[in-house]
Write an enzyme that holds these catalytic residues in place. Structure first.
Site, PDB file in Angstrom:
ATOM      1  CE  LYS A 238      29.122 -82.574   8.485  1.00  0.00           C
ATOM      2  NZ  LYS A 238      28.512 -83.455   9.456  1.00  0.00           N
ATOM      3  NE  ARG A 239      23.412 -85.613  -0.442  1.00  0.00           N
ATOM      4  CZ  ARG A 239      22.448 -86.301  -1.043  1.00  0.00           C
ATOM      5  NH1 ARG A 239      22.408 -87.619  -0.924  1.00  0.00           N
ATOM      6  NH2 ARG A 239      21.542 -85.699  -1.771  1.00  0.00           N
TER       7      ARG A 239
ATOM      8  CB  THR B 213      26.842 -91.266  12.010  1.00  0.00           C
ATOM      9  OG1 THR B 213      26.537 -91.012  10.638  1.00  0.00           O
ATOM     10  CG2 THR B 213      25.604 -91.738  12.744  1.00  0.00           C
TER      11      THR B 213
ATOM     12  CE  LYS C 134      30.224 -92.763   9.491  1.00  0.00           C
ATOM     13  NZ  LYS C 134      29.698 -92.194   8.224  1.00  0.00           N
TER      14      LYS C 134
ATOM     15  CE  LYS D 109      23.849 -83.084   6.473  1.00  0.00           C
ATOM     16  NZ  LYS D 109      24.253 -83.984   7.569  1.00  0.00           N
TER      17      LYS D 109
ATOM     18  CG  HIS E  98      16.309 -91.094  10.787  1.00  0.00           C
ATOM     19  ND1 HIS E  98      17.596 -91.393  11.153  1.00  0.00           N
ATOM     20  CD2 HIS E  98      15.656 -92.274  10.736  1.00  0.00           C
ATOM     21  CE1 HIS E  98      17.733 -92.693  11.298  1.00  0.00           C
ATOM     22  NE2 HIS E  98      16.565 -93.260  11.057  1.00  0.00           N
TER      23      HIS E  98
END
Ligand SMILES: *Cc1c(COP(=O)(O)O)cnc(C)c1O
Length: 810
Positions: A533-534, A641, A645, A539, A347
């Protein structure tokens, strides 16, 4: 067929049986519990039958091992999959009860950190919905991921006691408990039959008790099993645990989910947890297999063990241990069975997230497992050195420099290694795991992640689901490839208007939540810009925040400026030990406070950072999103992901070419996505050349310089410390994630989005094309590929056929 009358009767009976009271006297939590009980008994026949069928037909079964499952609330999802959502909702209304209040009384158990755990739960839904014999294996944490609150803009962590009101879905199966052994000493002794048997002494024995939860398939009568293990003191050993402290050690094993998301945390307890559920799970599989009385050589034909990330990688030595020590197999036999049964998903490529354990820790906690790992490693070296030479082979060693490398163990001990998006798999093959790829090219394969359209569209966005049904009929629900028929409506103004009405309604619903919870007024006609998101530096929530600050300054400079009004929405938890991530949260909250309370700004901009982001909030926010921020530095986000969505719900993606964003771009075309930023190749080139200077980038861009200055010049009150730290990391420490490098192209892409949003027709067309192109990201397809190409298992025949028909390669 369940009728509303029948349902009401049953429901009232359950209420009476549980609470000895009338409906009027029950709370919504009690009503929820009663409804949960109803669903459980309604599906229990199929649950039992599914089990019996798998046993009788001796079909091959998958066991999906995951340290985390993040299921979200299960009430509505179970009702939907059982095909009784409408009936039950009507029945509830007829009894004068509030269905949505009942739904909301269910706790949303935060039993995962983020994407990885949510993926596991989407997979469980798809596995059951395809009728694939599959089981989840994990840990029953008594406390989930912390609850997040903001106090003065700082993240504060509170315990998440999700079991406070009990858990209606689970069934405790103490008759299926197994013993997990830690520590002590072990040596090998001749057993009289020329075999070496391990003799254990002074071990700590922990009882692993399973709690089973039914995983209901979509309208197919299948109910699979999710088995979560809980650590207890074995009844016969109660006497050995005299003090509270001693008992605590046992309880701790399954006490709490570790809140580190992709950050390595070298904790003994974590290793204990990992061994705990892998050992319990493997023991339970072997027991089931033996019950069927088949030859051992058939084990890999009946059992597929999937290791979700390296957390369950101890499946490899644990299965070896049982086969060698308890079943008396030769090494060669045991190794053959193990390798053929186990497959592994990687991952991450981030080095700091690659699990490794100190040798001493493994040896002390798991002496026999350590012996086996050493033997696996030795054989690996012995066999590969002659083929690949010392240098390469030693780079693939499991044990090196005092550590046990879990990814190496998982790769060597399995027959399949997959990445989670094409770019990610390519990077694994070419860079991160290149040495292994040379040794085992055929082990490597890609399985791009997916999401279940049932939760993320049918349930989260009922109106949009209805619209799609009206236009293209219902077949897409069981074969999401058919969603692409919706594209035919991309020029139909009636459909586009309906689509835009639905979006507006979803935005209003979220606006009500924001007003109630935070007292902030947001305008539902503004553009809703979402990053959920985290919180992690890679990110790049920071990039998003710098753009917000830039906009703020522009409006302050010229109050007559006509800017597309926007609401910036954030949701993110930071690992408690990840100080920098928490400083970014404080910065964004301070920025939000400044922006939201500045009369010069008014409705031109609002910034909302929701607390305690999780599945339920995602279900509320995603249908309301216009823009989906997927802005990680290229090469860092394995797949993502939330990007899928959001696309499925008609948001346009603001994207770097990273993870599955690339596949989104391929599906929708460059006209229907906002691309910006460095590509992975460009990042690699800059890294190779080693001449990046973030300060030079800043000096060359006055707008950027102005923005950065605001971090340290008091413009944003309350971030004296955080502002300085962030400023320094972006300048002095040369901006590890190239935030400054990508700033200009990000802002330019945002300006393109503003312009496009003025043209409602064009925007809605693109939204529709995004929805219609998202079918390939259904987890149903992802799971079909795992089933066909990794697990070699079959689903229910007719489903399988219909899926293969629609299973167009992306
Ligand atoms: C989908 C999801 C994630 C994953 O989000 P990414 O943007 O892909 O990292 C994390 N948390 C929750 C609650 C989710 O539903």
């Amino acid at each position: 067929m369940l009728t509303t009358t029948k349902f009401k009767e049953e429901f009232e009976k359950i209420i009476e049986g549980l609470y000895a009271s009338n409906l009027e006297d029950t709370s919504s939590i009690q009503q929820y519990t009663a409804l949960g009980n109803f669903i459980k008994s309604y599906s229990s026949d199929n649950w039992n039958k599914t089990n019996q069928l798998y046993l009788e037909e001796q079909v091959k079964q998958v066991y999906y091992f995951s340290m985390e499952f993040l299921p979200g609330r299960m009430l509505k999802s179970n009702l939907l999959n059982l095909g009784i959502l409408t009936t039950v909702r009507e029945g509830i209304a007829e009894m004068g009860l509030d269905f949505e209040a009942i739904v909301k009384s269910e706790v949303d158990p935060a039993l995962g950190n983020g994407g990885l755990g949510r993926l596991a739960s989407c997979f469980m839904d798809s596995i059951a919905s395809l009728g694939i014999p599959g089981n989840g294996t994990g840990i029953r944490y008594r406390y989930g991921l912390f609850q997040q609150k903001f106090v003065d803009g700082y993240q504060v962590e509170l315990p998440e006691n999700w079991l406070r009101n009990g858990n209606v879905w689970e069934v405790r199966k103490e008759n299926k408990a197994v013993m997990v052994r830690y520590g002590g000493e072990v040596y090998l002794k001749e057993d009289g039959e020329n075999k070496l048997r391990p003799i254990y002494s002074n071990t700590q024995n922990i009882l692993a008790v399973p709690y089973d939860t039914g995983m209901v398939g979509y309208e197919n009568n299948v109910v699979n099993n999710l088995r979560l293990w809980s650590a207890e003191i074995p009844p016969e050993e109660e006497i050995r645990y005299k003090t509270i402290a001693e008992r605590e050690v046992v309880n701790q094993i399954t006490e709490v989910l570790y809140p580190d998301d992709s950050n390595y945390e070298g904790q003994l307890l974590r290793l204990r947890q990992e061994y705990f559920f892998t050992s319990a799970g493997i023991q339970s599989i072997v027991r089931f297999f033996k019950k069927q009385g088949q030859p051992w050589s058939d084990f890999p034909n009946k059992i597929a063990i999937h290791v979700n990330d390296t957390h369950p990688a101890l499946c490899v030595p644990e299965l070896m241990r049982i086969l060698l020590d308890e079943e008396g197999h030769s090494w060669e036999n045991a190794w053959d069975i193990t390798k053929k049964s186990i497959s592994y998903t990687n991952h991450t490529i981030m080095q700091e997230a690659m699990e490794k354990w100190p040798v001493d820790m493994v040896r002390e906690l798991l002496p026999r497992i350590y012996q086996i790992i050493e033997a696996i490693n030795q054989r690996h070296l012995d066999r590969k050195i002659s083929l690949y030479g010392e240098e390469l082979t030693y780079r693939t060693t499991i044990i090196s420099e005092g550590y046990v490398k879990m990814a190496h163990l998982a790769i060597i001990g399995s027959h399949s290694v997959n990445g989670v998006a094409q770019l990610h798999t390519d990077i694994l093959k070419e860079e991160t795991l290149h040495d292994f790829y040379k040794m085992y090219p055929s082990k490597f394969n890609n399985k791009t992640n997916g999401i279940t359209q049932r939760r993320w569209l049918h349930l989260a966005n009922e109106k949009l689901t209805q619209l799609i049904d009206d236009k293209i009929d219902q077949e897409w629900k069981v074969n999401p490839a058919e969603l692409r028929q919706f594209k035919a409506y991309s020029k139909d103004s009636e459909t586009l208007n309906q689509l835009s009405d639905i979006k507006l309604e979803n935005k209003k619903r979220f606006a009500v939540y924001v007003k109630e919870k935070y007292g902030i007024e947001i305008d539902p006609t503004a553009l809703f810009d979402v990053q959920i998101k985290r919180l992690h530096a890679y990110k790049r929530q920071l990039l998003n925040a710098l753009h917000i600050l830039d906009r703020y300054l522009k409006i302050k400079e010229d109050s007559t400026l006509e800017l597309q009004p926007r609401v910036f929405i954030f949701g993110a938890k930071a690992a408690p030990s990840y100080i920098y991530a928490k400083q970014i949260i404080k910065f964004i909250n301070a920025l939000a406070h400044l922006v939201n309370n500045d009369p010069d700004i008014g409705n031109k901009m609002k910034v909302v950072f929701v607390e305690n982001y999780g599945v339920s909030l995602a279900e509320l926010i995603i249908p309301a999103a216009d823009i989906s921020e997927q802005i990680s530095l290229a090469g860092k986000e394995a797949s993502g992901t939330s990007n899928m969505k959001l696309m499925l719900n008609g948001a346009l993606t603001m994207a770097t070419l990273d993870g599955a964003n690339i596949e989104i771009k391929d599906l929708v075309g460059e006209d229907n996505i906002f691309l910006f930023g460095l590509t992975n190749d460009e990042v690699n080139q800059i890294n190779r050349e080693g001449n990046y200077s973030s300060i030079a980038v800043m000096e060359a861009n006055p707008r950027l310089k102005r923005v950065l200055n605001c971090l340290i010049n008091g413009t944003i009150p309350g971030i004296e410390e955080e502002g300085r730290v962030i400023y320094d990391s972006l300048t002095l420490f040369n901006d590890e994630y190239y935030v400054l490098q990508d700033f200009a192209s990000f802002v330019a892409a945002q300006e393109r989005a503003d312009t496009l949003y003025q043209n409602k027709l064009a925007w809605n067309q693109k939204a529709l094309i995004n929805i219609a192109s998202s079918g390939p990201f259904s987890a149903d397809f992802t799971i079909m590929r795992y089933a066909d190409e990794i697990w070699n298992v079959k689903g229910k025949a007719e489903k399988h056929a219909s899926f293969l028909k629609g299973n167009q390669p992306i």
